[in-house]
Design a protein around this motif. Structure first.
Motif, PDB file in Angstrom:
ATOM      1  N   VAL A 169       0.863  -1.180   0.000  1.00 37.30           N
ATOM      2  CA  VAL A 169       0.000   0.000   0.000  1.00 37.30           C
ATOM      3  C   VAL A 169       0.897   1.226   0.000  1.00 37.30           C
ATOM      4  N   ILE A 170       0.645   2.112  -0.961  1.00 40.25           N
ATOM      5  CA  ILE A 170       1.426   3.336  -1.092  1.00 40.25           C
ATOM      6  C   ILE A 170       0.483   4.535  -1.142  1.00 40.25           C
ATOM      7  N   ASP A 171       1.000   5.697  -0.857  1.00 36.58           N
ATOM      8  CA  ASP A 171       0.231   6.936  -0.935  1.00 36.58           C
ATOM      9  C   ASP A 171       0.973   7.873  -1.871  1.00 36.58           C
ATOM     10  N   VAL A 172       0.425   8.038  -3.069  1.00 38.09           N
ATOM     11  CA  VAL A 172       1.067   8.832  -4.117  1.00 38.09           C
ATOM     12  C   VAL A 172       0.066   9.816  -4.721  1.00 38.09           C
ATOM     13  N   ALA A 173       0.553  10.707  -5.555  1.00 34.02           N
ATOM     14  CA  ALA A 173      -0.272  11.775  -6.112  1.00 34.02           C
ATOM     15  C   ALA A 173      -1.363  11.279  -7.054  1.00 34.02           C
ATOM     16  N   ASP A 174      -1.041  10.271  -7.874  1.00 34.26           N
ATOM     17  CA  ASP A 174      -2.002   9.870  -8.893  1.00 34.26           C
ATOM     18  C   ASP A 174      -1.661   8.475  -9.439  1.00 34.26           C
ATOM     19  N   LYS A 175      -2.487   8.030 -10.384  1.00 36.71           N
ATOM     20  CA  LYS A 175      -2.318   6.702 -10.968  1.00 36.71           C
ATOM     21  C   LYS A 175      -0.971   6.552 -11.663  1.00 36.71           C
ATOM     22  N   GLU A 176      -0.527   7.595 -12.347  1.00 41.91           N
ATOM     23  CA  GLU A 176       0.746   7.526 -13.054  1.00 41.91           C
ATOM     24  C   GLU A 176       1.891   7.258 -12.078  1.00 41.91           C
ATOM     25  N   ALA A 177       1.855   7.890 -10.906  1.00 43.11           N
ATOM     26  CA  ALA A 177       2.889   7.666  -9.894  1.00 43.11           C
ATOM     27  C   ALA A 177       2.816   6.238  -9.366  1.00 43.11           C
ATOM     28  N   ALA A 178       1.597   5.730  -9.160  1.00 42.21           N
ATOM     29  CA  ALA A 178       1.431   4.341  -8.696  1.00 42.21           C
ATOM     30  C   ALA A 178       1.965   3.366  -9.736  1.00 42.21           C
ATOM     31  N   LEU A 179       1.690   3.625 -11.006  1.00 37.47           N
ATOM     32  CA  LEU A 179       2.185   2.765 -12.084  1.00 37.47           C
ATOM     33  C   LEU A 179       3.713   2.811 -12.164  1.00 37.47           C
ATOM     34  N   ALA A 180       4.285   3.985 -11.938  1.00 37.62           N
ATOM     35  CA  ALA A 180       5.747   4.102 -11.970  1.00 37.62           C
ATOM     36  C   ALA A 180       6.369   3.229 -10.884  1.00 37.62           C
ATOM     37  N   TRP A 181       5.762   3.191  -9.683  1.00 36.03           N
ATOM     38  CA  TRP A 181       6.280   2.321  -8.629  1.00 36.03           C
ATOM     39  C   TRP A 181       6.051   0.854  -8.982  1.00 36.03           C
ATOM     40  N   ALA A 182       4.900   0.539  -9.555  1.00 30.11           N
ATOM     41  CA  ALA A 182       4.616  -0.851  -9.939  1.00 30.11           C
ATOM     42  C   ALA A 182       5.630  -1.363 -10.959  1.00 30.11           C
ATOM     43  N   GLU A 183       6.048  -0.510 -11.873  1.00 30.09           N
ATOM     44  CA  GLU A 183       7.047  -0.899 -12.873  1.00 30.09           C
ATOM     45  C   GLU A 183       8.375  -1.285 -12.232  1.00 30.09           C
ATOM     46  N   LYS A 184       8.667  -0.722 -11.063  1.00 35.30           N
ATOM     47  CA  LYS A 184       9.927  -0.988 -10.379  1.00 35.30           C
ATOM     48  C   LYS A 184       9.853  -2.212  -9.464  1.00 35.30           C
ATOM     49  N   PHE A 185       8.673  -2.767  -9.260  1.00 38.68           N
ATOM     50  CA  PHE A 185       8.511  -3.893  -8.336  1.00 38.68           C
ATOM     51  C   PHE A 185       9.279  -5.105  -8.863  1.00 38.68           C
ATOM     52  N   PRO A 186      10.206  -5.667  -8.088  1.00 38.34           N
ATOM     53  CA  PRO A 186      11.060  -6.755  -8.580  1.00 38.34           C
ATOM     54  C   PRO A 186      10.306  -8.010  -8.993  1.00 38.34           C
ATOM     55  N   GLY A 187       9.173  -8.269  -8.374  1.00 44.03           N
ATOM     56  CA  GLY A 187       8.433  -9.489  -8.673  1.00 44.03           C
ATOM     57  C   GLY A 187       7.801  -9.536 -10.052  1.00 44.03           C
ATOM     58  N   THR A 188       7.815  -8.407 -10.776  1.00 42.91           N
ATOM     59  CA  THR A 188       7.236  -8.426 -12.123  1.00 42.91           C
ATOM     60  C   THR A 188       8.044  -9.297 -13.076  1.00 42.91           C
ATOM     61  N   SER A 189       9.237  -9.724 -12.638  1.00 40.09           N
ATOM     62  CA  SER A 189      10.021 -10.624 -13.489  1.00 40.09           C
ATOM     63  C   SER A 189       9.425 -12.029 -13.521  1.00 40.09           C
ATOM     64  N   TYR A 190       8.528 -12.344 -12.581  1.00 39.57           N
ATOM     65  CA  TYR A 190       7.896 -13.671 -12.599  1.00 39.57           C
ATOM     66  C   TYR A 190       6.419 -13.638 -12.227  1.00 39.57           C
ATOM     67  N   GLY A 191       5.861 -12.464 -11.961  1.00 37.36           N
ATOM     68  CA  GLY A 191       4.451 -12.354 -11.602  1.00 37.36           C
ATOM     69  C   GLY A 191       3.848 -11.096 -12.189  1.00 37.36           C
ATOM     70  N   THR A 192       2.692 -10.740 -11.679  1.00 36.19           N
ATOM     71  CA  THR A 192       1.927  -9.604 -12.185  1.00 36.19           C
ATOM     72  C   THR A 192       1.561  -8.680 -11.035  1.00 36.19           C
ATOM     73  N   ILE A 193       1.623  -7.381 -11.264  1.00 37.08           N
ATOM     74  CA  ILE A 193       1.178  -6.392 -10.284  1.00 37.08           C
ATOM     75  C   ILE A 193      -0.120  -5.777 -10.783  1.00 37.08           C
ATOM     76  N   GLU A 194      -1.142  -5.867  -9.971  1.00 32.88           N
ATOM     77  CA  GLU A 194      -2.408  -5.195 -10.237  1.00 32.88           C
ATOM     78  C   GLU A 194      -2.377  -3.890  -9.444  1.00 32.88           C
TER      79      GLU A 194
END
Length: 126
Positions: free
Chosen positions: A85-110
């Motif tokens: 759970v994060i607190d950011v300005a908008d969806k674009e900021a949330a997506l930017a953090w999701a892109e950096k999540f290490p688990g995307t190399s083998y899973g999916t971030i919703e």
């Protein structure tokens, strides 16, 4: 605004070989780095990584009676593995953090915005 980064991934070893100890240690390092980056940026609220789906217990009252069953709700190729759970300005900021999540190399971030949050003993809306 609060967003949940909902991590779905195959249970370790469920579909193919289990990760090696070196793989696990590297992913733990990457996850720690990600958590430290969230904290340093001032957007971190909470993070829970979950045990494998087969350790789940489900509770329902859909039939009018409470039914408690061992195991996950449904069989799926990927299961809920964790939530950040994060607190950011908008969806674009949330997506930017999701892109950096290490688990995307083998899973999916919703990425999903909060509708309401229970904070400091009361419900709040964005």
């Amino acid at each position: 605004m609060r967003y949940s980064l909902i991590f779905h991934a195959p249970d370790p070893g469920a579909d193919g070989p289990a990760p090696t100890e070196e793989d696990i240690q590297e992913m733990m390092r990457l996850m720690d780095d990600f958590g430290q980056a969230l904290t340093s940026a001032g957007v971190f609220i909470a993070w829970e990584m979950l045990t494998p789906a087969q350790t789940a217990t489900t509770v329902t009252r859909k039939t009018g009676e409470v039914v408690i069953e061992d195991g996950p709700f449904a069989a799926a190729k990927e299961t809920l593995a964790g939530v950040v759970v994060i607190d950011v300005a908008d969806k674009e900021a949330a997506l930017a953090w999701a892109e950096k999540f290490p688990g995307t190399s083998y899973g999916t971030i919703e990425v999903r915005p909060a509708a309401t949050s229970f904070v400091d003993g009361q419900w709040t809306r964005p």
